[in-house]
Design an enzyme around this catalytic site. Structure first.
Site, PDB file in Angstrom:
ATOM      1  N   ASP A 223       0.841  -1.206   0.000  1.00 13.04           N
ATOM      2  CA  ASP A 223       0.000   0.000   0.000  1.00 13.04           C
ATOM      3  C   ASP A 223       0.881   1.262   0.000  1.00 13.04           C
ATOM      4  OD1 ASP A 223      -2.736   1.339   0.508  1.00 13.04           O
ATOM      5  OD2 ASP A 223      -1.464   2.122   2.116  1.00 13.04           O
ATOM      6  N   LYS A 227       1.510   4.171  -3.022  1.00 11.57           N
ATOM      7  CA  LYS A 227       1.423   5.630  -2.831  1.00 11.57           C
ATOM      8  C   LYS A 227       2.703   6.313  -3.317  1.00 11.57           C
ATOM      9  CE  LYS A 227      -1.814   5.149   0.968  1.00 11.57           C
ATOM     10  NZ  LYS A 227      -1.923   4.755   2.359  1.00 11.57           N
TER      11      LYS A 227
END
Ligand SMILES: NC(=O)C1=CN([C@@H]2O[C@H](COP(=O)(O)OP(=O)(O)OC[C@H]3O[C@@H](n4cnc5c(N)ncnc54)[C@H](OP(=O)(O)O)[C@@H]3O)[C@@H](O)[C@H]2O)C=CC1
Ligand SMILES: N[C@@H](CC=O)C(=O)O
Ligand code: NA
Length: 365
Positions: A223, A227
């Site tokens: 995750d 980003k």
């Protein structure tokens, strides 16, 4: 025939973020003077609500109506055909974490549908998908906004775009980019006091709505890698994928073969000692451990993983699910532009999505 300036809203996904978005949409639609919004489509992975003649689906009580709907969602290509034929402009809100939905963005944008989303998959998938998305948008004039794909509702994407578009040169971006990881380390290895058990804190992060639908996507570092891929691309680095740079995983080796997130959560307590050892090593050095990421634009290096910090460091003393993101640029010199605040949670994420919707409405309505 739809009224002039009418905009149709189509929503895919009604989970933690999706439900919060629906309540913000309801408030937006009720605002005076009212924007001419109408909901023409909403679905989860198993249910849908829409009318072939585009007559509006009531936003009031839509979660309940969707739950009791007997309509199944049509294939995505048919949904795009349906929306592209609507008698007014359409904004598609993707509140899923689905790669299939993300892969359909170039088609949707090329058919004139604008998109707002917190889904990271489209912008952190292959570099080709990234290029296809922005080429399709530039060609059709449809808009695409994804503020909540980094730092939830915090103004991270818009700030970085402003820096780049106004001619500043970003040299480094670093910080804490995961609400889940922030919450976990702030509560498991606090600057003062004992802290809770790792596996218990992971369960809490999930129940608070901070984790990805499968919490392993947070714990394996992917995750955060997604980003950083998004931010690196916006800063001008053509990063190929979120797996093309080093990312530290916190998934115990023995649990890598778990077939579901639930099985993983059930077995995790047996491996709490691994995280206790990491915490103890930092304590021995008089520090605390935190999960961070950085992009060095000059050397084109991106990395994600654990680092030790003095207890007085701003990263060590974050609270709750807070993110902290520092932009080092030529204009800002040695004192970076810093953005800090909640980086996960339904309401704050939905705020970024609703804010994006308002921006799109101001451009297309
Ligand atoms: N939670 C947070 O704090 C943050 C989340 N985000 C992002 O927001 C997005 C949503 O997260 P969250 O609400 O927590 O996730 P949830 O798992 O709570 O909800 C996901 C929703 O999407 C639906 N869905 C999944 N796949 C499909 C599909 N192929 N077609 C139609 N519907 C689908 C699910 O339906 P069903 O239940 O039927 O499977 C569910 O309604 C994710 O991309 C996440 O990364 C971004 C920033 C912060
Ligand atoms: N799971 C993510 C949600 C927001 O992007 C996180 O914890 O940061
Ligand atoms: Na954001």
């Amino acid at each position: 025939m739809a009224a002039v300036n009418q905009v149709y809203i189509a929503i895919i996904g009604a989970g933690g973020v999706g439900k919060c978005f629906l309540s913000q949409l309801q408030a937006l639609a009720a605002r005076k003077p009212s924007p001419k919004l109408s909901l023409c489509y909403i679905s989860t992975s198993r249910k849908a609500l829409y009318n072939v003649d585009y007559s509006p689906v009531s936003i009031d009580g839509v979660t309940e109506s969707l739950a009791s709907s007997t309509q199944a969602p049509p294939p995505l290509s048919q949904v795009i055909d349906y929306l592209a034929a609507a008698p007014a402009k359409v904004v598609l809100v993707d509140n899923t974490s689905s790669q299939d939905v993300a892969d359909a963005y170039p088609l949707a944008l090329s058919r004139g549908l604008s998109i707002v989303t917190p889904n990271k998959k489209a912008f952190s998938g292959s570099y080709k998908l990234w290029q296809d998305i922005f080429t399709a948008a530039a060609t059709s004039g449809a808009k695409v906004y994804h503020e909540s794909s980094v730092g939830a509702g915090l103004p991270v994407i818009s700030t970085l775009k402003d820096l780049v578009e106004t001619g500043d040169k970003v040299t480094k971006i670093e910080g804490v980019f995961s609400g889940t990881m922030s919450f976990l380390f702030n509560s498991f290895a606090p600057t003062e006091g004992q802290g809770g058990k790792w596996s218990e804190e992971v369960k809490k992060a999930k129940s608070l709505g901070y984790t990805e639908p499968d919490p392993r996507d947070d714990l394996n570092g992917l995750d955060v890698a997604r980003k950083l891929t998004i931010l690196a691309r916006l800063a001008g680095l053509p990063v190929e994928s979120p797996t093309s740079f080093p990312t530290q995983s916190l998934i115990p080796k023995e649990l890598e073969s778990c077939s579901t997130g639930d099985e993983f959560l059930e077995k995790l307590p047996a491996f709490d000692q691994q995280m206790e050892d990491i915490k103890a090593a930092a304590e021995k050095a008089g520090k605390v451990v935190r999960f961070v990421g950085s992009i060095d634009v000059a050397t084109q290096q991106v990395k994600v993983g654990l680092e030790q910090f003095d207890r007085s460091h701003p990263i060590a003393s974050l609270k709750g699910s807070d993110n902290i993101i520092s932009f080092y640029t030529e204009r800002y010199g040695n004192n970076p532009l810093i953005i800090q605040g909640a980086g996960a949670g339904g309401d704050v994420t939905a705020m970024g999505v609703t804010g994006d919707l308002i921006k799109v409405l101001s451009q297309i309505a």
